[in-house]
Design a protein around this motif. Structure first.
Motif, PDB file in Angstrom:
ATOM      1  N   GLY A   1     -66.626  32.013 -11.925  1.00 56.63           N
ATOM      2  CA  GLY A   1     -67.425  33.225 -11.788  1.00 56.63           C
ATOM      3  C   GLY A   1     -68.525  33.356 -12.821  1.00 56.63           C
ATOM      4  O   GLY A   1     -69.071  34.443 -13.023  1.00 56.63           O
ATOM      5  N   ASN A   2     -68.872  32.245 -13.456  1.00 56.61           N
ATOM      6  CA  ASN A   2     -69.899  32.268 -14.500  1.00 56.61           C
ATOM      7  C   ASN A   2     -71.321  32.159 -13.957  1.00 56.61           C
ATOM      8  O   ASN A   2     -72.276  32.241 -14.718  1.00 56.61           O
ATOM      9  N   ILE A   3     -71.458  31.971 -12.660  1.00 56.07           N
ATOM     10  CA  ILE A   3     -72.778  31.792 -12.056  1.00 56.07           C
ATOM     11  C   ILE A   3     -72.950  32.802 -10.934  1.00 56.07           C
ATOM     12  O   ILE A   3     -72.098  32.922 -10.060  1.00 56.07           O
ATOM     13  N   THR A   4     -74.061  33.525 -10.973  1.00 58.84           N
ATOM     14  CA  THR A   4     -74.412  34.441  -9.893  1.00 58.84           C
ATOM     15  C   THR A   4     -75.554  33.800  -9.118  1.00 58.84           C
ATOM     16  O   THR A   4     -76.595  33.501  -9.684  1.00 58.84           O
TER      17      THR A   4
ATOM     18  N   VAL B   1     -81.194  31.348  -7.169  1.00 61.65           N
ATOM     19  CA  VAL B   1     -80.610  30.154  -7.774  1.00 61.65           C
ATOM     20  C   VAL B   1     -80.015  30.566  -9.111  1.00 61.65           C
ATOM     21  O   VAL B   1     -80.726  31.014 -10.000  1.00 61.65           O
ATOM     22  N   GLY B   2     -78.703  30.413  -9.212  1.00 59.60           N
ATOM     23  CA  GLY B   2     -78.017  30.821 -10.425  1.00 59.60           C
ATOM     24  C   GLY B   2     -77.984  29.750 -11.493  1.00 59.60           C
ATOM     25  O   GLY B   2     -77.963  30.048 -12.684  1.00 59.60           O
TER      26      GLY B   2
ATOM     27  N   GLU C   1     -68.679  19.897 -13.371  1.00 57.82           N
ATOM     28  CA  GLU C   1     -68.920  21.019 -14.284  1.00 57.82           C
ATOM     29  C   GLU C   1     -69.518  22.206 -13.525  1.00 57.82           C
ATOM     30  O   GLU C   1     -69.140  23.361 -13.753  1.00 57.82           O
ATOM     31  N   ALA C   2     -70.421  21.920 -12.611  1.00 55.19           N
ATOM     32  CA  ALA C   2     -71.029  22.976 -11.799  1.00 55.19           C
ATOM     33  C   ALA C   2     -69.968  23.688 -10.969  1.00 55.19           C
ATOM     34  O   ALA C   2     -69.949  24.918 -10.887  1.00 55.19           O
ATOM     35  N   GLN C   3     -69.061  22.921 -10.378  1.00 53.13           N
ATOM     36  CA  GLN C   3     -68.006  23.503  -9.560  1.00 53.13           C
ATOM     37  C   GLN C   3     -67.091  24.391 -10.406  1.00 53.13           C
ATOM     38  O   GLN C   3     -66.728  25.488 -10.000  1.00 53.13           O
ATOM     39  N   ARG C   4     -66.737  23.915 -11.590  1.00 50.85           N
ATOM     40  CA  ARG C   4     -65.873  24.710 -12.469  1.00 50.85           C
ATOM     41  C   ARG C   4     -66.559  26.014 -12.877  1.00 50.85           C
ATOM     42  O   ARG C   4     -65.943  27.080 -12.878  1.00 50.85           O
ATOM     43  N   ALA C   5     -67.834  25.941 -13.224  1.00 55.62           N
ATOM     44  CA  ALA C   5     -68.569  27.139 -13.643  1.00 55.62           C
ATOM     45  C   ALA C   5     -68.663  28.141 -12.492  1.00 55.62           C
ATOM     46  O   ALA C   5     -68.483  29.341 -12.692  1.00 55.62           O
ATOM     47  N   PHE C   6     -68.916  27.652 -11.292  1.00 54.64           N
ATOM     48  CA  PHE C   6     -69.012  28.535 -10.130  1.00 54.64           C
ATOM     49  C   PHE C   6     -67.654  29.165  -9.822  1.00 54.64           C
ATOM     50  O   PHE C   6     -67.555  30.366  -9.600  1.00 54.64           O
ATOM     51  N   ALA C   7     -66.607  28.358  -9.848  1.00 63.67           N
ATOM     52  CA  ALA C   7     -65.259  28.854  -9.544  1.00 63.67           C
ATOM     53  C   ALA C   7     -64.794  29.884 -10.572  1.00 63.67           C
ATOM     54  O   ALA C   7     -64.059  30.814 -10.241  1.00 63.67           O
TER      55      ALA C   7
END
Length: 52
Positions: A41-44, A22-23, A33-39
């Motif tokens: 590449g800020n979340i592994t 879980v990143g 906001e979660a979608q933007r962060a994932f897109a």
């Protein structure tokens, strides 16, 4: 994926041999906001949205 694949994955899960990374966890209200962060590449790992 067929029934045999699902059976094999279920056996691995039941044996405790699967791990999910879980990143980040976001409240549902911050799904955009979660979608933007994932897109970006800020979340592994997986992104979890909390409901409730």
């Amino acid at each position: 994926m067929d029934r045999a694949d699902l059976t094999a994955v279920t056996a691995l899960a039941e044996a405790g041999l699967l791990a999910v990374r879980v990143g980040a966890v976001f409240p549902l209200e911050k799904a955009a906001e979660a979608q933007r962060a994932f897109a970006a590449g800020n979340i592994t790992g997986k992104v979890v949205l909390e409901i409730g």
